[in-house]
Scaffold this motif. Structure first.
Motif, short mmCIF file in Angstrom:
data_model
loop_
_atom_site.label_atom_id
_atom_site.label_comp_id
_atom_site.label_asym_id
_atom_site.label_seq_id
_atom_site.Cartn_x
_atom_site.Cartn_y
_atom_site.Cartn_z
N MET A 1 0.84 -1.21 0.00
CA MET A 1 0.00 0.00 0.00
C MET A 1 0.86 1.25 0.00
O MET A 1 1.78 1.36 0.82
CB MET A 1 -0.87 -0.01 1.27
N LEU A 2 0.54 2.13 -0.84
CA LEU A 2 1.31 3.38 -0.87
C LEU A 2 0.61 4.41 0.00
O LEU A 2 -0.63 4.43 0.06
CB LEU A 2 1.38 3.89 -2.32
N PRO A 3 1.34 5.23 0.65
CA PRO A 3 0.69 6.23 1.51
C PRO A 3 -0.11 7.26 0.70
O PRO A 3 0.15 7.46 -0.48
CB PRO A 3 1.87 6.91 2.21
N ALA A 4 -1.08 7.87 1.38
CA ALA A 4 -1.96 8.83 0.69
C ALA A 4 -1.17 10.00 0.13
O ALA A 4 -1.50 10.54 -0.93
CB ALA A 4 -3.03 9.34 1.66
N ASP A 5 -0.18 10.43 0.85
CA ASP A 5 0.58 11.58 0.38
C ASP A 5 1.84 11.13 -0.33
O ASP A 5 2.92 11.69 -0.17
CB ASP A 5 0.93 12.50 1.58
N GLU A 6 1.70 10.05 -1.15
CA GLU A 6 2.88 9.48 -1.80
C GLU A 6 3.49 10.46 -2.80
O GLU A 6 2.79 11.30 -3.39
CB GLU A 6 2.50 8.17 -2.53
N PHE A 7 4.75 10.37 -2.96
CA PHE A 7 5.46 11.11 -3.98
C PHE A 7 6.71 10.33 -4.32
O PHE A 7 7.40 9.85 -3.43
CB PHE A 7 5.84 12.53 -3.50
N TRP A 8 6.93 10.16 -5.60
CA TRP A 8 8.10 9.36 -5.97
C TRP A 8 8.72 9.85 -7.26
O TRP A 8 8.07 10.57 -8.03
CB TRP A 8 7.77 7.87 -6.07
N ILE A 9 9.99 9.45 -7.45
CA ILE A 9 10.71 9.74 -8.70
C ILE A 9 11.40 8.44 -9.11
O ILE A 9 12.04 7.79 -8.29
CB ILE A 9 11.78 10.82 -8.53
N VAL A 10 11.22 8.06 -10.37
CA VAL A 10 11.92 6.86 -10.88
C VAL A 10 12.83 7.33 -12.02
O VAL A 10 12.35 7.97 -12.95
CB VAL A 10 10.91 5.83 -11.44
N ASN A 11 14.08 7.04 -11.91
CA ASN A 11 15.01 7.41 -12.97
C ASN A 11 15.20 6.25 -13.92
O ASN A 11 15.16 5.09 -13.51
CB ASN A 11 16.37 7.80 -12.38
N TRP A 12 15.40 6.57 -15.21
CA TRP A 12 15.58 5.49 -16.18
C TRP A 12 16.35 6.00 -17.37
O TRP A 12 16.57 7.21 -17.53
CB TRP A 12 14.21 4.94 -16.62
N SER A 13 16.75 5.07 -18.26
CA SER A 13 17.38 5.50 -19.51
C SER A 13 17.03 4.49 -20.60
O SER A 13 16.62 3.37 -20.31
CB SER A 13 18.91 5.63 -19.34
N THR A 14 17.19 4.95 -21.88
CA THR A 14 16.88 4.06 -23.01
C THR A 14 18.07 4.09 -23.95
O THR A 14 18.94 4.96 -23.85
CB THR A 14 15.67 4.54 -23.80
N ASN A 15 18.03 3.14 -24.88
CA ASN A 15 19.02 3.22 -25.95
C ASN A 15 18.45 4.05 -27.09
O ASN A 15 17.32 4.58 -26.97
CB ASN A 15 19.44 1.81 -26.41
N CYS A 16 19.24 4.07 -28.19
CA CYS A 16 18.77 4.96 -29.26
C CYS A 16 17.50 4.47 -29.93
O CYS A 16 16.78 5.21 -30.58
CB CYS A 16 19.89 5.18 -30.30
N ASP A 17 17.11 3.19 -29.70
CA ASP A 17 15.85 2.69 -30.27
C ASP A 17 14.68 2.91 -29.33
O ASP A 17 13.56 2.48 -29.59
CB ASP A 17 15.95 1.18 -30.56
N GLY A 18 14.96 3.50 -28.21
CA GLY A 18 13.87 3.79 -27.28
C GLY A 18 13.61 2.62 -26.34
O GLY A 18 12.64 2.59 -25.62
N MET A 19 14.47 1.60 -26.34
CA MET A 19 14.30 0.47 -25.43
C MET A 19 14.88 0.83 -24.09
O MET A 19 15.99 1.36 -24.01
CB MET A 19 15.03 -0.77 -25.97
N CYS A 20 14.14 0.54 -23.04
CA CYS A 20 14.62 0.86 -21.69
C CYS A 20 15.78 -0.05 -21.36
O CYS A 20 15.67 -1.28 -21.48
CB CYS A 20 13.46 0.68 -20.69
N ASP A 21 16.93 0.54 -20.94
CA ASP A 21 18.06 -0.32 -20.62
C ASP A 21 18.42 -0.20 -19.13
O ASP A 21 19.24 -0.92 -18.61
CB ASP A 21 19.26 0.00 -21.52
#
Ligand code: ADP
Length: 744
Positions: A1-21
């Motif tokens: 369960m996530l709290p009511a006042d949840e806040f999050w950041i997810v960092n990510w990157s892709t290759n040049c084809d747009g695939m998440c790596d």
């Protein structure tokens, strides 16, 4: 369960084809996806079905253009709920500057997105409300009121499109606000005086004010507007809002209402009819002066009474019915009559009409009536009825034609023709053509016009066309009936049939004229024989006359004297017959003897004129009971005429015989004959007068003969085939037959 006042950041990157790596472990915690599942294009499975295609498209575009991007989308959380998230990313490049993919973060965006959405919804709702509002709303977004927009109603009030600026202080003179003019009591208002501008400038609400609006199109209307400033809680001024209502119609209605109320008040005070208002119990609430006077009560007294108290009992039931069946259901009654009781107890007739009175919600709260005292009218009606009856009696009793004409005689209202001339029951404008001969119309109309001009008796004897199609005579008199102001209301006339009198007059004049002419003729006829007699006497007086001459002269004088005696005798006979003084000395005679005597008396004249006479007598005696002298006189007359009116040398025939009970004598000649139209008239006294073929003579012979024949109970007739074709006179007399002579 996530709290009511949840806040999050997810960092990510892709290759040049747009695939998440690469992606933070946080992703797994939020979406429940394993990191392995999220890599490549696996993360797309956590995107809301409806958003997925859009996300793919955004990513592709960013890849192709190699630029930073931002996508707002919904992510499915591990618990299945969706949450708004914002992904922001920028392109990565290697040391050569080649694009090698994106590096980005996905941030929880839920609260912000929801707030924005709510704001948009609120704005839409507000706009809908504003446009639906039946009043004009105008809104200034700045503290200077240089730009003002309005809702739909305002746009139609100002005859503009939605986008136009209606600010009166707009810097652009083309803006409609600069071209509309506002007036208050005839004075033009400046921009600064308009409610919205004042509310913003003075930072306070402006109470409703009324002013006239003059649009560029020329239309004018009356506005009522109020305004308020819009101020933020921290005191900053955002602008202002104004409400504008078109009150033109309301003003008109108010004005009309005011006027109608004023009129009613005036009527109430001055009306000669009584006006009374009652509540539903019949209690009197209002009564105008005329009503008070009619009933003899003061208003203070009336207030304590109902209309039923003022009405005799006998009318209550009828009136209750009118209230229930007419007034309450239909709002008004037809005019009806009843009675009222005055304060002094006297009862008098009234006529009234009643209406319902309603309150503002349309509920019936009472009734109002207009009441008229009709005592005078009732009296007048009774008098009129009586006079009408008298008039009818007069018309019925009169043997004369009775008629009524309108004031200028262009219309005959009514005529009773008494079988003399045709009745006119409906008013008719064609009476002149109907009754008066065309040639008489100008004269009749001239006399009528004179009577109209002088408003006095019309009197005239004139010809009329009768019911039977003949022309008759009438003596017509008409008098004008005047109204109070002395104008002619109508004409009342009577006409008598004077046809018989006129005809008698005509006859009298005719016989008078004949008598006159007869006298002249008589004088002439008497003078004729006197000339030869006088001549004879003169000769004798002179002496020296031989015997032959003397004898001839005596004969001439004798004939003339005989002629004179006959004339005088005839005249005497005529006058005796006219006075009924002639007496027949009857005896039994034989017709043949009578004919012998008559023929003997005429021989002289016939031989003088060389006539050939044929006498045809019956073989048996034909007996008559007659005056022999008169009978010979009749026959002599006929033979003499035959001789007189037959050329020298002509033929004359006398024949006699019995025909049943009658004895018939015919005297025929082949002389000058008789015109067909004269055949009847020759037996009239002095018939000669009108005869175009005068032949001397007095015209009394045949009249005398007819009278004498008729005295004997017989008749005489003349026959002729026309001028130049001879004539025949037939005398028919009753004869004495064998039986009747035995009886006698
Ligand atoms: P008088 O002969 O004196 O004129 P009468 O009364 O005898 O008067 O006759 C009336 C009229 O009738 C005559 O004037 C004449 O015009 C016409 N009449 C009488 N008898 C004859 C006849 N036999 N033939 C033609 N006309 C006649």
């Amino acid at each position: 369960m996530l709290p009511a006042d949840e806040f999050w950041i997810v960092n990510w990157s892709t290759n040049c084809d747009g695939m998440c790596d690469r992606i933070d472990a946080e992703w797994s915690r939020i979406t429940g996806q394993t990191i392995d599942a999220a890599l490549g294009k696996g993360w797309l499975a956590a995107i809301h079905d409806d958003d997925r295609e859009q996300v793919k498209a955004e990513l592709n575009r960013a890849r192709q253009s190699i630029r930073p991007f931002k996508i707002i989308t919904r992510l499915r959380r591990a618990d299945g709920q969706f949450r708004w998230a914002m992904a922001v990313a920028s392109p990565k490049r290697d040391y050569r500057g080649e694009f090698i993919g994106f590096t980005g973060s996905t941030i929880d965006f839920h609260e912000r997105a929801r707030a924005e959405q709510e704001l948009a919804e609120t704005r839409q709702r507000l706009e809908a409300i504003m446009n639906a509002a039946p009043v004009g709303l105008s809104y200034s977004s700045g503290p200077d009121c240089a730009h003002v927009t309005g809702n739909r109603t305002l746009c139609s009030q100002f005859e503009i499109d939605a986008a136009e600026n209606i600010s009166a202080s707009s810097p652009n003179p083309a803006d409609v606000g600069r071209r509309v003019r506002f007036f208050e009591l005839g004075r033009e208002l400046t921009d600064a005086e308009l409610p919205l501008q004042r509310a913003v400038r003075e930072r306070r609400e402006v109470a409703p004010v009324e002013f006239d609006v003059h649009l560029p199109s020329g239309r004018r209307w009356i506005a009522e507007a109020s305004a308020a400033p819009i101020v933020a809680p921290d005191g900053r001024l955002f602008g202002g809002v104004a409400v504008t209502i078109d009150v033109t119609q309301r003003k008109k209605e108010n004005e009309a209402l005011r006027k109608s109320e004023e009129r009613y008040r005036r009527l109430f005070e001055t009306s000669r009819d009584g006006i009374v208002a009652v509540n539903l119990d019949g209690q009197i609430l209002e009564a105008n002066p005329a009503y008070q006077e009619m009933l003899g009560y003061e208003f203070e007294e009336l207030k304590r009474l109902t209309y039923r108290d003022l009405t005799p009992q006998i009318w209550h039931e009828m009136e209750a019915k009118i209230v229930q069946e007419q007034i309450l259901p239909f709002g008004e009654s037809a005019e009806y009559e009843k009675e009222y009781i005055r304060k002094d107890g006297t009862v008098f007739p009234i006529s009234l009409r009643t209406w319902t009175v309603m309150d503002e919600d349309g509920r019936i709260v009472g009734m109002r009536a207009f009441v008229r005292d009709i005592s005078e009218r009732a009296k007048a009606e009774a008098a009129l009825r009586e006079s009408e009856e008298r008039f009818r009696a007069l018309v019925a009793a009169s043997s004369d034609v009775v008629y009524r004409m309108n004031p200028d005689w262009t219309e005959m209202r009514h005529l009773v023709g008494r079988d003399f001339i045709e009745d006119t029951e409906e008013a008719s404008e064609s009476w002149l053509e109907k009754y008066i001969l065309p040639e008489d119309q100008p004269h009749v109309m001239a006399v009528i016009r004179e009577a109209i001009r002088t408003k006095s008796l019309f009197e005239l004897e004139h010809r009329v066309l009768r019911v039977d199609g003949e022309v008759g005579w009438t003596h017509s008199r008409a008098i004008p009936i005047l109204d109070d102001s002395g104008e002619i209301k109508e004409w009342f006339g009577m006409a008598s049939d004077i046809t018989a009198r006129k005809q008698a007059d005509e006859k009298l004049r005719d016989s008078d004229r004949r008598k006159e002419e007869f006298l002249a003729m008589l004088a002439h006829e008497l003078r004729n024989p006197l000339a030869p007699i006088k001549n004879g006497l003169d000769v004798m007086r002179a002496g020296d006359v031989d015997a032959t001459k003397m004898t001839r002269m005596r004969e001439i004088m004798g004939r003339q004297v005989d002629h004179l005696i006959r004339l005088v005798d005839d005249l005497l006979d005529i006058s005796r017959i006219n006075q009924g003084r002639i007496e027949l000395r009857k005896a039994s005679v034989d017709l043949s003897d009578m004919i012998h005597d008559a023929v003997a008396a005429c021989r002289g004249i016939m031989s003088a004129r060389d006539h050939k006479l044929t006498v045809l007598l019956p073989s048996d005696p034909v007996l008559l009971e007659a005056d022999p002298i008169r009978l010979v006189q009749i026959l002599t007359n006929l033979l003499n005429n035959a001789a007189k009116y037959t050329e020298v040398g002509g033929n004359i025939e006398i024949s006699a015989g019995a025909d049943g009970d009658c004895a018939v004598v015919r005297v025929r000649d082949n002389g000058i004959g008789i015109q067909p139209e004269m055949i009847q008239r020759i037996f009239e006294l002095f018939a000669q007068v009108d005869c175009k073929f005068r032949h001397g003579g007095l015209g009394i012979g045949l009249a005398l003969a007819r009278n004498l024949v008729e005295l004997h109970g017989g008749r005489i007739e003349a026959l002729s085939d026309g001028v130049g074709r001879g004539a025949e006179f037939v005398v028919t007399l009753p004869r004495t037959t064998a039986q009747s002579s035995t009886a006698a």
